[in-house]
Design a protein around this motif. Structure first.
Motif, PDB file in Angstrom:
ATOM      1  N   TRP A 129       8.397  -6.367  -2.477  1.00 29.59           N
ATOM      2  CA  TRP A 129       7.168  -6.140  -1.718  1.00 29.59           C
ATOM      3  C   TRP A 129       7.123  -4.723  -1.172  1.00 29.59           C
ATOM      4  O   TRP A 129       8.139  -4.023  -1.114  1.00 29.59           O
ATOM      5  CB  TRP A 129       6.982  -7.178  -0.626  1.00 29.59           C
ATOM      6  CG  TRP A 129       8.107  -7.306   0.359  1.00 29.59           C
ATOM      7  CD1 TRP A 129       9.286  -7.979   0.184  1.00 29.59           C
ATOM      8  CD2 TRP A 129       8.164  -6.751   1.666  1.00 29.59           C
ATOM      9  NE1 TRP A 129      10.062  -7.875   1.307  1.00 29.59           N
ATOM     10  CE2 TRP A 129       9.399  -7.130   2.233  1.00 29.59           C
ATOM     11  CE3 TRP A 129       7.294  -5.981   2.414  1.00 29.59           C
ATOM     12  CZ2 TRP A 129       9.773  -6.756   3.521  1.00 29.59           C
ATOM     13  CZ3 TRP A 129       7.670  -5.612   3.695  1.00 29.59           C
ATOM     14  CH2 TRP A 129       8.893  -6.000   4.228  1.00 29.59           C
ATOM     15  N   HIS A 131       4.209  -1.819   1.202  1.00 30.58           N
ATOM     16  CA  HIS A 131       2.927  -1.500   1.843  1.00 30.58           C
ATOM     17  C   HIS A 131       2.365  -0.324   1.051  1.00 30.58           C
ATOM     18  O   HIS A 131       3.055   0.687   0.886  1.00 30.58           O
ATOM     19  CB  HIS A 131       3.104  -1.120   3.312  1.00 30.58           C
ATOM     20  CG  HIS A 131       3.651  -2.236   4.134  1.00 30.58           C
ATOM     21  ND1 HIS A 131       2.872  -3.283   4.573  1.00 30.58           N
ATOM     22  CD2 HIS A 131       4.895  -2.488   4.585  1.00 30.58           C
ATOM     23  CE1 HIS A 131       3.621  -4.118   5.257  1.00 30.58           C
ATOM     24  NE2 HIS A 131       4.854  -3.663   5.274  1.00 30.58           N
ATOM     25  N   ASP A 134      -3.982   3.668  -0.157  1.00 35.35           N
ATOM     26  CA  ASP A 134      -5.086   3.529  -1.106  1.00 35.35           C
ATOM     27  C   ASP A 134      -4.785   4.309  -2.388  1.00 35.35           C
ATOM     28  O   ASP A 134      -5.113   3.860  -3.485  1.00 35.35           O
ATOM     29  CB  ASP A 134      -6.393   4.017  -0.489  1.00 35.35           C
ATOM     30  CG  ASP A 134      -6.904   3.081   0.598  1.00 35.35           C
ATOM     31  OD1 ASP A 134      -6.471   1.905   0.629  1.00 35.35           O
ATOM     32  OD2 ASP A 134      -7.718   3.527   1.427  1.00 35.35           O
ATOM     33  N   ARG A 137      -2.040   2.312  -4.459  1.00 39.12           N
ATOM     34  CA  ARG A 137      -2.363   0.934  -4.853  1.00 39.12           C
ATOM     35  C   ARG A 137      -2.602   0.757  -6.356  1.00 39.12           C
ATOM     36  O   ARG A 137      -2.077  -0.196  -6.948  1.00 39.12           O
ATOM     37  CB  ARG A 137      -3.573   0.441  -4.057  1.00 39.12           C
ATOM     38  CG  ARG A 137      -3.876  -1.024  -4.264  1.00 39.12           C
ATOM     39  CD  ARG A 137      -5.000  -1.498  -3.345  1.00 39.12           C
ATOM     40  NE  ARG A 137      -4.699  -1.280  -1.947  1.00 39.12           N
ATOM     41  CZ  ARG A 137      -3.942  -2.085  -1.192  1.00 39.12           C
ATOM     42  NH1 ARG A 137      -3.437  -3.171  -1.721  1.00 39.12           N
ATOM     43  NH2 ARG A 137      -3.703  -1.799   0.070  1.00 39.12           N
ATOM     44  N   GLU A 141      -0.692  -2.162  -8.577  1.00 41.18           N
ATOM     45  CA  GLU A 141      -1.489  -3.224  -9.183  1.00 41.18           C
ATOM     46  C   GLU A 141      -1.390  -3.195 -10.702  1.00 41.18           C
ATOM     47  O   GLU A 141      -1.447  -4.237 -11.354  1.00 41.18           O
ATOM     48  CB  GLU A 141      -2.942  -3.117  -8.717  1.00 41.18           C
ATOM     49  CG  GLU A 141      -3.093  -3.504  -7.252  1.00 41.18           C
ATOM     50  CD  GLU A 141      -4.509  -3.346  -6.713  1.00 41.18           C
ATOM     51  OE1 GLU A 141      -5.358  -2.699  -7.379  1.00 41.18           O
ATOM     52  OE2 GLU A 141      -4.763  -3.864  -5.605  1.00 41.18           O
ATOM     53  N   LYS A 146       0.194  -7.870  -6.199  1.00 37.35           N
ATOM     54  CA  LYS A 146      -1.051  -8.425  -5.660  1.00 37.35           C
ATOM     55  C   LYS A 146      -1.000  -8.410  -4.134  1.00 37.35           C
ATOM     56  O   LYS A 146       0.076  -8.557  -3.551  1.00 37.35           O
ATOM     57  CB  LYS A 146      -1.243  -9.850  -6.157  1.00 37.35           C
ATOM     58  CG  LYS A 146      -1.302  -9.927  -7.672  1.00 37.35           C
ATOM     59  CD  LYS A 146      -1.958 -11.189  -8.134  1.00 37.35           C
ATOM     60  CE  LYS A 146      -2.094 -11.319  -9.615  1.00 37.35           C
ATOM     61  NZ  LYS A 146      -1.968 -10.204 -10.464  1.00 37.35           N
ATOM     62  N   PRO A 147      -2.153  -8.257  -3.479  1.00 36.42           N
ATOM     63  CA  PRO A 147      -2.171  -8.281  -2.009  1.00 36.42           C
ATOM     64  C   PRO A 147      -1.690  -9.626  -1.463  1.00 36.42           C
ATOM     65  O   PRO A 147      -1.897 -10.664  -2.078  1.00 36.42           O
ATOM     66  CB  PRO A 147      -3.648  -8.063  -1.655  1.00 36.42           C
ATOM     67  CG  PRO A 147      -4.272  -7.520  -2.882  1.00 36.42           C
ATOM     68  CD  PRO A 147      -3.464  -8.032  -4.045  1.00 36.42           C
ATOM     69  N   ASN A 148      -1.047  -9.582  -0.305  1.00 39.14           N
ATOM     70  CA  ASN A 148      -0.588 -10.785   0.383  1.00 39.14           C
ATOM     71  C   ASN A 148      -1.103 -10.713   1.817  1.00 39.14           C
ATOM     72  O   ASN A 148      -0.504 -10.053   2.659  1.00 39.14           O
ATOM     73  CB  ASN A 148       0.934 -10.864   0.364  1.00 39.14           C
ATOM     74  CG  ASN A 148       1.442 -12.085   1.103  1.00 39.14           C
ATOM     75  OD1 ASN A 148       0.683 -12.819   1.720  1.00 39.14           O
ATOM     76  ND2 ASN A 148       2.735 -12.295   1.057  1.00 39.14           N
ATOM     77  N   PRO A 149      -2.195 -11.388   2.089  1.00 44.44           N
ATOM     78  CA  PRO A 149      -2.810 -11.277   3.412  1.00 44.44           C
ATOM     79  C   PRO A 149      -2.183 -12.181   4.477  1.00 44.44           C
ATOM     80  O   PRO A 149      -2.714 -12.309   5.574  1.00 44.44           O
ATOM     81  CB  PRO A 149      -4.260 -11.695   3.142  1.00 44.44           C
ATOM     82  CG  PRO A 149      -4.143 -12.673   2.024  1.00 44.44           C
ATOM     83  CD  PRO A 149      -2.995 -12.181   1.174  1.00 44.44           C
ATOM     84  N   THR A 150      -1.042 -12.805   4.205  1.00 47.43           N
ATOM     85  CA  THR A 150      -0.503 -13.778   5.154  1.00 47.43           C
ATOM     86  C   THR A 150       0.463 -13.190   6.168  1.00 47.43           C
ATOM     87  O   THR A 150       0.877 -13.890   7.086  1.00 47.43           O
ATOM     88  CB  THR A 150       0.224 -14.907   4.401  1.00 47.43           C
ATOM     89  OG1 THR A 150       1.321 -14.340   3.675  1.00 47.43           O
ATOM     90  CG2 THR A 150      -0.717 -15.624   3.452  1.00 47.43           C
ATOM     91  N   LEU A 152       1.973 -11.104   9.319  1.00 45.53           N
ATOM     92  CA  LEU A 152       1.624 -10.585  10.629  1.00 45.53           C
ATOM     93  C   LEU A 152       2.744  -9.658  11.064  1.00 45.53           C
ATOM     94  O   LEU A 152       3.885  -9.817  10.652  1.00 45.53           O
ATOM     95  CB  LEU A 152       1.469 -11.707  11.657  1.00 45.53           C
ATOM     96  CG  LEU A 152       0.375 -12.725  11.384  1.00 45.53           C
ATOM     97  CD1 LEU A 152       0.449 -13.834  12.413  1.00 45.53           C
ATOM     98  CD2 LEU A 152      -0.987 -12.046  11.416  1.00 45.53           C
TER      99      LEU A 152
END
Length: 160
Positions: A129, A131, A134, A137, A141, A146-150, A152
């Protein structure tokens, strides 16, 4: 050597350049010319890398051109309990991907990233993984990230 540059694994002998490139990355992503406490940041980064590189807690690859380093990348392995999809429990966190502006668009970042992915596969990582900026990215990709929006994140308050 490809197109005037070459890729190699970095070692503690590259600390000054790894720190210089990391500062350039941090300045560009945070849009600052200099950090308020930059000397402390440099000193603490140096202490971290002096220990983490020999211990295998941080690995870096660099691009060299014209007798100097023009790009860097880093990866941190860590283990957690096995989960479905990552029974090995080994994860890799990619960070510090940076290419000096004058050397962008020549395939350097892709070559560095290829080394990080090769290393991760050799180590048996079940999850990788990062970060992404722009600008970075599209590279990630293009190889299936793939993005992981989970997720925090918590940051301690200033002075804590």
């Amino acid at each position: 050597m490809e197109a005037g540059w070459s890729i190699r694994k970095a070692g503690v002998e590259d600390l000054d350049e790894l720190i210089r490139l990391r500062l350039a990355l941090l300045r560009s992503t945070r849009e600052v010319e200099r950090f308020e406490d930059e000397e402390a940041l440099v000193a603490k980064t140096r202490r971290y890398l002096e220990r983490a590189i020999p211990e295998g807690r941080f690995h870096a690859w660099v691009a060299e051109a014209e007798g100097r380093l023009v790009a860097s990348s880093g990866i941190m392995p860590f283990e957690r309990p096995p989960v479905p999809g990552n029974m090995a429990g080994l994860e890799m966190h990619i960070l510090n991907m940076y290419t000096e502006p004058g050397w962008r668009g020549r395939g350097i970042a892709r070559a560095l990233f290829t080394e990080l992915m090769r290393f991760s596969r050799e180590q048996g990582a079940g999850r990788i993984w990062l970060h992404a900026t722009d600008e970075g990215r599209p590279l990630y990709e293009s190889v299936g990230f793939k993005p992981n929006p989970t997720a925090l994140e918590w940051t301690p308050p200033e002075g804590a």
